[in-house]
Design a protein around this motif. Structure first.
Motif, PDB file in Angstrom:
ATOM      1  N   MET A  95       0.814  -1.137  -0.041  1.00 43.18           N
ATOM      2  CA  MET A  95       0.106   0.140  -0.204  1.00 43.18           C
ATOM      3  C   MET A  95       0.577   1.314  -0.046  1.00 43.18           C
ATOM      4  N   ASP A  96       2.161   1.164   0.581  1.00 41.38           N
ATOM      5  CA  ASP A  96       2.976   2.444   0.482  1.00 41.38           C
ATOM      6  C   ASP A  96       3.879   2.104  -0.648  1.00 41.38           C
ATOM      7  N   MET A  97       3.512   1.520  -1.621  1.00 40.25           N
ATOM      8  CA  MET A  97       4.403   1.309  -3.038  1.00 40.25           C
ATOM      9  C   MET A  97       3.323   1.528  -4.085  1.00 40.25           C
ATOM     10  N   PRO A  98       3.047   2.702  -4.528  1.00 38.82           N
ATOM     11  CA  PRO A  98       2.069   2.847  -5.572  1.00 38.82           C
ATOM     12  C   PRO A  98       2.331   2.165  -6.765  1.00 38.82           C
ATOM     13  N   GLY A  99       3.562   2.004  -7.021  1.00 40.53           N
ATOM     14  CA  GLY A  99       4.368   1.610  -8.319  1.00 40.53           C
ATOM     15  C   GLY A  99       4.485   0.211  -8.520  1.00 40.53           C
ATOM     16  N   ALA A 100       4.125  -0.566  -7.385  1.00 31.79           N
ATOM     17  CA  ALA A 100       4.435  -2.046  -7.450  1.00 31.79           C
ATOM     18  C   ALA A 100       3.371  -2.802  -8.009  1.00 31.79           C
ATOM     19  N   GLN A 101       4.072  -3.995  -8.755  1.00 30.08           N
ATOM     20  CA  GLN A 101       3.008  -4.856  -9.479  1.00 30.08           C
ATOM     21  C   GLN A 101       2.295  -5.912  -8.567  1.00 30.08           C
ATOM     22  N   GLY A 102       2.883  -6.316  -7.259  1.00 31.89           N
ATOM     23  CA  GLY A 102       2.004  -7.156  -6.436  1.00 31.89           C
ATOM     24  C   GLY A 102       1.421  -6.493  -5.470  1.00 31.89           C
ATOM     25  N   PHE A 103       0.601  -7.325  -4.558  1.00 34.91           N
ATOM     26  CA  PHE A 103      -0.160  -6.555  -3.528  1.00 34.91           C
ATOM     27  C   PHE A 103       0.454  -7.122  -2.129  1.00 34.91           C
ATOM     28  N   LEU A 104       1.086  -8.143  -2.256  1.00 32.74           N
ATOM     29  CA  LEU A 104       1.928  -8.590  -0.880  1.00 32.74           C
ATOM     30  C   LEU A 104       3.357  -9.096  -1.207  1.00 32.74           C
ATOM     31  N   LYS A 105       4.217  -8.575  -0.046  1.00 38.25           N
ATOM     32  CA  LYS A 105       5.350  -8.862  -0.131  1.00 38.25           C
ATOM     33  C   LYS A 105       5.794  -9.993   0.543  1.00 38.25           C
ATOM     34  N   ARG A 106       6.790 -10.723   0.197  1.00 38.10           N
ATOM     35  CA  ARG A 106       7.402 -11.829   1.119  1.00 38.10           C
ATOM     36  C   ARG A 106       6.614 -13.034   0.938  1.00 38.10           C
ATOM     37  N   GLY A 107       6.080 -13.254  -0.229  1.00 38.35           N
ATOM     38  CA  GLY A 107       5.694 -14.531  -0.714  1.00 38.35           C
ATOM     39  C   GLY A 107       6.675 -15.547  -1.113  1.00 38.35           C
ATOM     40  N   SER A 108       6.376 -16.827  -0.906  1.00 41.96           N
ATOM     41  CA  SER A 108       7.614 -17.720  -1.369  1.00 41.96           C
ATOM     42  C   SER A 108       7.012 -18.770  -2.256  1.00 41.96           C
ATOM     43  N   TYR A 109       7.633 -19.028  -3.142  1.00 41.12           N
ATOM     44  CA  TYR A 109       7.239 -20.084  -4.267  1.00 41.12           C
ATOM     45  C   TYR A 109       7.864 -21.480  -3.595  1.00 41.12           C
ATOM     46  N   SER A 110       9.072 -21.569  -3.632  1.00 43.53           N
ATOM     47  CA  SER A 110       9.921 -22.720  -3.192  1.00 43.53           C
ATOM     48  C   SER A 110      11.131 -22.324  -2.705  1.00 43.53           C
ATOM     49  N   VAL A 111      11.036 -21.974  -1.306  1.00 50.23           N
ATOM     50  CA  VAL A 111      12.308 -21.888  -0.326  1.00 50.23           C
ATOM     51  C   VAL A 111      13.245 -23.068  -0.614  1.00 50.23           C
ATOM     52  N   ARG A 112      12.786 -24.122  -0.382  1.00 49.52           N
ATOM     53  CA  ARG A 112      13.711 -25.228  -0.604  1.00 49.52           C
ATOM     54  C   ARG A 112      14.463 -25.212  -1.902  1.00 49.52           C
ATOM     55  N   LYS A 113      13.790 -24.955  -2.955  1.00 51.70           N
ATOM     56  CA  LYS A 113      14.861 -24.890  -4.163  1.00 51.70           C
ATOM     57  C   LYS A 113      15.402 -23.788  -4.670  1.00 51.70           C
ATOM     58  N   GLY A 114      15.138 -22.551  -3.984  1.00 50.22           N
ATOM     59  CA  GLY A 114      15.446 -21.320  -4.213  1.00 50.22           C
ATOM     60  C   GLY A 114      15.027 -20.939  -5.201  1.00 50.22           C
ATOM     61  N   ASN A 115      13.605 -21.155  -5.492  1.00 51.26           N
ATOM     62  CA  ASN A 115      12.722 -20.449  -6.739  1.00 51.26           C
ATOM     63  C   ASN A 115      11.761 -19.422  -6.126  1.00 51.26           C
ATOM     64  N   SER A 116      11.917 -18.027  -6.155  1.00 48.68           N
ATOM     65  CA  SER A 116      11.332 -17.254  -5.939  1.00 48.68           C
ATOM     66  C   SER A 116      10.826 -17.217  -4.441  1.00 48.68           C
ATOM     67  N   PRO A 117      12.024 -17.398  -3.546  1.00 42.56           N
ATOM     68  CA  PRO A 117      11.754 -17.546  -2.131  1.00 42.56           C
ATOM     69  C   PRO A 117      11.275 -16.250  -1.278  1.00 42.56           C
ATOM     70  N   ASP A 118      11.228 -15.171  -1.935  1.00 42.62           N
ATOM     71  CA  ASP A 118      10.894 -14.021  -1.070  1.00 42.62           C
ATOM     72  C   ASP A 118      10.667 -13.013  -2.065  1.00 42.62           C
ATOM     73  N   ASP A 119       9.333 -13.242  -2.609  1.00 45.43           N
ATOM     74  CA  ASP A 119       8.745 -12.502  -3.817  1.00 45.43           C
ATOM     75  C   ASP A 119       7.291 -12.078  -3.737  1.00 45.43           C
ATOM     76  N   PHE A 120       7.032 -11.494  -4.874  1.00 49.18           N
ATOM     77  CA  PHE A 120       5.485 -11.310  -5.036  1.00 49.18           C
ATOM     78  C   PHE A 120       5.151 -12.778  -5.744  1.00 49.18           C
ATOM     79  N   VAL A 121       3.942 -13.211  -5.222  1.00 47.97           N
ATOM     80  CA  VAL A 121       3.396 -14.595  -5.965  1.00 47.97           C
ATOM     81  C   VAL A 121       1.924 -14.248  -6.299  1.00 47.97           C
ATOM     82  N   ILE A 122       1.611 -14.655  -7.418  1.00 48.26           N
ATOM     83  CA  ILE A 122       0.240 -14.173  -8.006  1.00 48.26           C
ATOM     84  C   ILE A 122      -0.956 -14.825  -7.207  1.00 48.26           C
ATOM     85  N   TRP A 123      -0.640 -16.182  -6.259  1.00 50.68           N
ATOM     86  CA  TRP A 123      -1.644 -16.668  -5.820  1.00 50.68           C
ATOM     87  C   TRP A 123      -1.854 -15.933  -4.346  1.00 50.68           C
ATOM     88  N   GLY A 124      -0.499 -15.354  -3.831  1.00 48.88           N
ATOM     89  CA  GLY A 124      -0.744 -14.674  -2.749  1.00 48.88           C
ATOM     90  C   GLY A 124      -1.512 -13.464  -2.770  1.00 48.88           C
TER      91      GLY A 124
END
Length: 375
Positions: A323-352
């Protein structure tokens, strides 16, 4: 707070329509969504966001964008573009089924029933499961279920209600029962995956694909279980499903960190570098909101669930939203796809992003989501 957060997400979505074009967002890299053609398991979440935005605003820009995504899903089904896995519920519940629920478009209904029939091809009667991944007889995955599939079962429950054909209900219930018996542990935690003998159906072992280790509890998996069993109860009214959703929810809420947004696995050692999964908390808010519909007002756990749900969504809005980042593409920070595999471990994720907006719409507007259709 919920209204402000929804309107922020709506405006970001309005901009994203132009950014994404005919592509579908998946996870982010350097704060920009990686886009793919309509060929992955996550592609239903973008149309789900568009339908939610349309219902909130009534704006035809969202309606036309959502309809275009459904056409893409029609093309995907016609050309059989990666529809040979269990995630058809994620794909078609939030695209064509959402269109059917909102517009009563008979073509959307027919497409959703095609998806249900495609999911039925994953049924393996010898092992009594819907096979998640791989071809029938696959040495590794042929007898494997994953907890995520509980969110795909509503597609089959809906098909049963829509057609009256018992085959959809029979398969969904058998898979839900297997999942309840073998994915859920005695302490109310959960396995991510479980393996069965493909010929005899004998239970072999639990494991993980995404979690910290085979015996740990991957938080997003626990979230899928909370919401998935609540939806199985919504369709079947089997009290065992409601009890299981409640048990999983209490386990989850009893392990919230101070800011009320979970780490990626409940057993992962907590250090300043430990990754979160904001998407797991967003899914859980939706799941608990669904669960609460079916608990009596005087249920002894009701206040605990409501408090945990409200703290979780407040934690997401106050500390993890953009909400404090008007240009952001995602709504939620710090989503993880696969921490185990290092695949988007700390990013926007569309399901989040999708479940965050669904959760806000549930709390602000009483929205019921697109998984369960009241008839």
């Amino acid at each position: 707070m919920w209204k402000q957060a929804i309107e922020d997400a709506v405006e970001k979505t309005r901009v994203n329509i132009g950014r994404f074009g005919d592509q579908f967002p998946h996870c982010s890299k350097n704060d920009e969504y990686m886009l793919t053609p309509n060929n992955t398991w996550t592609d239903g979440f973008w149309p789900g966001i568009l339908w939610l935005c349309y219902e909130y605003t009534g704006d035809n820009d969202f309606l036309e964008a959502a309809r275009r995504t459904v056409e893409s899903f029609r093309n995907r089904m016609e050309k059989q573009i990666r529809v040979d896995f269990h995630d058809l519920g994620f794909l078609y519940s939030l695209s064509s089924k959402a269109q059917w629920m909102i517009e009563k478009d008979p073509q959307a209904k027919a497409l959703t029933l095609e998806a249900a029939d495609m999911l039925m091809l994953r049924w393996r009667p010898k092992s009594g499961i819907i096979q998640a991944w791989g071809n029938e007889g696959d040495e590794l995955n042929g007898g494997r279920i994953i907890i995520d599939c509980l969110m795909n079962l509503p597609l089959l429950y809906w098909a049963h209600r829509t057609t009256g054909d018992e085959k959809y209900l029979d398969v969904a219930v058998k898979h839900a029962d297997r999942s309840r018996r073998f994915l859920i542990r005695g302490d109310d935690s959960s396995y991510h995956t479980f393996y069965f003998n493909q010929e005899t159906g004998e239970a072999l072992r639990g494991g993980t694909q995404q979690g910290y280790d085979d015996g740990s509890t991957w938080t997003r998996g626990q979230a899928w279980g909370i919401y998935g069993f609540a939806l199985s109860y919504a369709y079947t009214k089997d009290p065992l499903y409601l009890e299981t959703s409640l048990r999983l929810a209490k386990y989850f809420l009893n392990r919230l960190p101070e800011d009320h947004v979970v780490y990626w696995d409940f057993e992962a050692p907590v250090t300043p570098e430990t990754k979160r999964d904001s998407s797991a908390s967003a899914i859980t808010v939706c799941g608990i909101h669904e669960l609460l519909k079916y608990l009596p007002a005087d249920h002894p756990d009701r206040a605990f669930l409501e408090d945990g749900m409200n703290k979780s969504i407040r934690g997401l809005v106050e500390s993890y939203s953009t909400m404090d980042m008007p240009g952001a593409q995602g709504f939620l920070k710090r989503g993880s796809y696969s921490v185990r595999k290092g695949n988007s471990p700390d990013d926007f994720v569309i399901w989040g992003d999708y479940y965050y907006l669904e959760a806000l719409m549930r709390l602000e507007r009483g929205h019921k989501g697109y998984w369960y259709e009241q008839v």
